[in-house]
Enzyme design. Structure first.
Site, PDB file in Angstrom:
ATOM      1  N   HIS A  57     -21.748  31.938 -26.796  1.00 56.76           N
ATOM      2  CA  HIS A  57     -20.425  31.417 -26.461  1.00 56.76           C
ATOM      3  C   HIS A  57     -20.486  29.891 -26.455  1.00 56.76           C
ATOM      4  CE1 HIS A  57     -18.851  35.280 -24.256  1.00 56.76           C
ATOM      5  NE2 HIS A  57     -19.242  35.508 -25.504  1.00 56.76           N
ATOM      6  N   GLU A  59     -19.611  27.694 -24.333  1.00 58.19           N
ATOM      7  CA  GLU A  59     -20.123  27.083 -23.097  1.00 58.19           C
ATOM      8  C   GLU A  59     -21.648  27.145 -23.033  1.00 58.19           C
ATOM      9  OE1 GLU A  59     -17.795  29.487 -23.457  1.00 58.19           O
ATOM     10  OE2 GLU A  59     -16.627  29.713 -21.624  1.00 58.19           O
ATOM     11  N   CYS A  87     -16.015  33.320 -19.368  1.00 57.05           N
ATOM     12  CA  CYS A  87     -16.292  34.723 -19.041  1.00 57.05           C
ATOM     13  C   CYS A  87     -17.314  34.758 -17.896  1.00 57.05           C
ATOM     14  CB  CYS A  87     -16.817  35.442 -20.284  1.00 57.05           C
ATOM     15  SG  CYS A  87     -18.526  35.022 -20.689  1.00 57.05           S
TER      16      CYS A  87
HETATM   17 ZN   LIG Z   1     -18.598  33.198 -22.171  1.00 59.33          ZN
END
Ligand SMILES: [Zn+2]
Length: 154
Positions: A57, A59, A87
């Site tokens: 992801h 991040e 998330c």
């Molecule tokens: Zn994530």
């Protein structure tokens, strides 16, 4: 009329540019940037398909790159800008990284872990919670996601 000069660089704009790059590569359009003291340490976009890595992801990739850039496992006094509510996995990583402030654009009622779902930072097992500022340029971020998923359904 003179326009206000944006802070240079504007990390959320960098995150948005990264999100658009993700979309161009067929990835879910999410982008992230890590800053410290006004300088940008890392910018990354979502890449799970390209890297065959479900944890890739935006991040996570931005946190990894920023840690590598400063040679530390903790991002003390660093801020993370992301185009979508993180998330639960990314919220956990943000906590472990000791991110100071989290700025995100669109909330994610279906997959978010900050203001939705497990609300990771509000749990007693969470030992570091960043300051959280959500809903920035929310319409722009939501539009990006809608355009991406709309075009894929055709
Ligand atoms: Zn994530």
């Amino acid at each position: 009329m003179p326009t206000a000069i944006p802070p240079d660089p504007d990390p959320l704009s960098l995150a948005f540019a990264a999100a658009r790059r993700a979309a161009a590569e067929g990835e879910v359009p999410v982008g992230a940037a890590v800053t410290r003291g006004g300088s940008v340490l890392a910018v990354a976009h979502n890449r799970p398909r390209a890297l065959n890595d479900p944890t890739a992801h935006a991040e996570i990739l931005a946190i990894r790159a920023a840690c590598a850039a400063i040679g530390d496992a903790r991002l003390i006094d660093c801020d993370l800008y992301v185009t979508l509510e993180p998330c639960p996995m990314c919220a956990g990583a943000i906590s472990f990284a000791r991110i100071r402030r989290l700025y995100f654009a669109a909330p994610d009622p279906k997959g978010g872990g900050v203001e939705h779902g497990p609300r990771v930072f509000n749990q007693p097992t969470c030992h570091h919670a960043p300051e959280v500022y959500g809903g920035l340029r929310e319409a722009e971020a939501a539009g990006l996601l809608r355009a991406f998923f709309g075009s894929r359904r055709r």
